[in-house]
Design an enzyme around this catalytic site. Structure first.
Site, mmCIF file in Angstrom:
data_model
loop_
_atom_site.group_PDB
_atom_site.id
_atom_site.type_symbol
_atom_site.label_atom_id
_atom_site.label_comp_id
_atom_site.label_asym_id
_atom_site.label_seq_id
_atom_site.Cartn_x
_atom_site.Cartn_y
_atom_site.Cartn_z
ATOM 1 N N ASP A 1 -2.808 2.225 -0.520
ATOM 2 C CA ASP A 1 -2.289 0.740 -0.372
ATOM 3 C C ASP A 1 -1.451 0.708 0.855
ATOM 4 O OD1 ASP A 1 -1.440 -1.700 -0.567
ATOM 5 O OD2 ASP A 1 -0.635 -1.628 -2.417
ATOM 6 N N LYS B 1 -1.501 -8.194 5.281
ATOM 7 C CA LYS B 1 -0.094 -8.598 6.179
ATOM 8 C C LYS B 1 -0.759 -8.695 7.690
ATOM 9 C CE LYS B 1 2.523 -8.200 2.485
ATOM 10 N NZ LYS B 1 3.511 -9.144 1.911
ATOM 11 N N TYR C 1 4.415 -1.392 -6.092
ATOM 12 C CA TYR C 1 3.804 -2.725 -6.360
ATOM 13 C C TYR C 1 2.326 -2.913 -5.782
ATOM 14 C CZ TYR C 1 3.254 -7.760 -6.636
ATOM 15 O OH TYR C 1 2.790 -9.099 -6.904
#
Length: 432
Positions: free
Chosen positions: A239, A267, A144
């Protein structure tokens, strides 16, 4: 546990917010029951609107590596707020943050700040297309990369097929430019590249997957990807929104010693504030406007509050690199303890773990890709989740999400988590 206030808030929220939540997994649909509405957090604990207290094993989906409301970060945010919340103009802290990221992440020579991981990944694939002049990208089943149109694609009838939209609103034209292959399958990747030779701009991958649960790359898999991308002129994008600054100070690329062409981050670099970034080789990044023709912008990019939080986070991690050894040990202790309970209870489930990321899979075979992840017994996981919740352990409300350990999860708390895990699994088995 009481749930009156959270239930009331959820019913009210559904009148004004689609599904009652602002991100789908929060609705508890895959595990049953109503979500807990959180009102505060400190260290390793969350407290909900009914004053229930939980040991937090997701840490806001990864960024709270130092625990909630970490004092030095909170102090920096308080100081920054006094100078206003946003300028929409360059700041000294943006430069400091960019220099620090370039210093810490092996592949990054230049970096652009954005506001979320989704913005970072969307921008990175646009940049890959701009730099190469090609249209197609490769992603992997079960990985994702945010909710950008190009990422909401499944493999359809097989790894060699074109993508098909995985969500209404994503056009078939977009899907046609997204090629999907199974994770950890070198042959499928080779064949996909061969079939689309000279047409592929970039390949984006979670080097350690966090969004079908924690799934590790097979030995040599990332090396193979790096080699074939170099050979075929494909921009390799890691990613690292989840793995960046978590698996090592320099992310998964430092841990595996693989250098991508572009890296997306999020994050942890916001210290809990909304932040994302993408960076990589100078020659590629200079394609980004205003240096080059690829346009990407954002009023709140490099927001001074977020930069203050992120800078303090990264400075702390750089100064205290022993944190990573402690996190590795904590993750290993949790995984080993869960495996011990599975053996004692004669349950044929499995655990994946690397550093401070781990998942318990309710599947008979080891989870190595999306197909094996889909064999999980999600109904049993839902029951397990709620049993753990009642015992004061807050897990991700989905079988297909990694769990994250913070520095505040010490051996004492690990013992509590493992006891709750053992008791929950034992009860689950007895009630089958």
């Amino acid at each position: 546990m009481k749930n009156k206030n959270s239930s009331k808030l959820f019913e009210e929220a559904k009148q004004y917010i689609p599904g009652g939540v602002n991100s789908p997994v929060r609705a508890f649909k895959s595990v049953g029951g109503n979500p807990r509405f959180i009102k505060r957090a400190k260290g390793a604990y969350l407290t909900d609107e009914d004053n229930n207290k939980y040991i937090d094993m997701i840490g806001s989906w990864g960024p709270m590596i130092l625990g909630h409301a970490f004092g030095p970060i909170e102090n920096e945010v308080r100081k920054a707020v006094k100078s206003s919340f946003s300028f929409g103009a360059p700041t000294k802290k943006e430069v400091s943050m960019a220099k620090l990221i370039c210093d810490l992440v092996p592949s990054v020579e230049m970096v652009r700040m954005v506001n979320s991981g989704t913005e970072a990944t969307m921008s990175a694939i646009r940049l890959a297309r701009a730099y190469t002049g090609k249209d197609k990208i490769i992603k992997f089943e079960g990985c994702y990369h945010g909710h950008g149109d190009a990422f909401l694609i499944s493999a359809g009838s097989g790894a060699m097929s074109m993508g098909h939209p995985d969500s209404p609103g994503v056009t078939q034209a977009t899907a046609n430019d997204t090629l999907t292959v199974p994770y950890n399958n070198t042959e499928a990747l080779s064949q996909m590249i061969k079939k689309n030779k000279g047409k592929i701009a970039g390949l984006i991958i979670e080097p350690v997957v966090g969004n079908m649960g924690c799934v590790l790359p097979n030995p040599g898999y990332l090396e193979f990807i790096r080699e074939i991308c170099t050979k075929e002129g494909i921009i390799l994008i890691f990613d690292e929104v989840m793995t960046g600054f978590r698996l090592a100070l320099g992310g998964a690329q430092e841990r595996f010693n693989i250098t991508p062409d572009l890296t997306t981050m999020g994050k942890i670099i916001g210290g809990g504030m909304p932040v994302g970034a993408y960076g990589g080789k100078r020659e590629i990044m200079e394609m980004v406007s205003p240096s080059g023709p690829m346009y990407q912008a954002g009023t709140l990019s490099g927001n001074p509050i977020a930069m203050s939080a992120g800078l303090e986070m990264l400075k702390h991690l750089k100064k205290h690199t022993d944190i990573y050894k402690d996190l590795d040990n904590a993750g290993l202790e949790l995984a080993s303890g869960i495996r011990k309970s599975l053996a004692e209870l004669e349950l044929d489930y499995s655990v994946n773990q690397l550093g401070s990321m781990y998942s318990l899979f309710f599947a008979k075979e080891k989870v190595v890709d999306y197909d094996t992840a889909k064999t999980c017994d999600t109904k049993s996981f839902g029951k397990y989740f709620n049993k753990m919740l009642e015992r004061g352990i807050y897990l991700a409300p989905s079988q297909f999400e990694s769990l994250f350990v913070s520095t505040k999860i010490d051996s004492k708390l690990i013992k509590k988590v493992l006891k709750a895990n053992h008791d929950s699994l034992k009860e689950l088995k007895a009630n089958k």
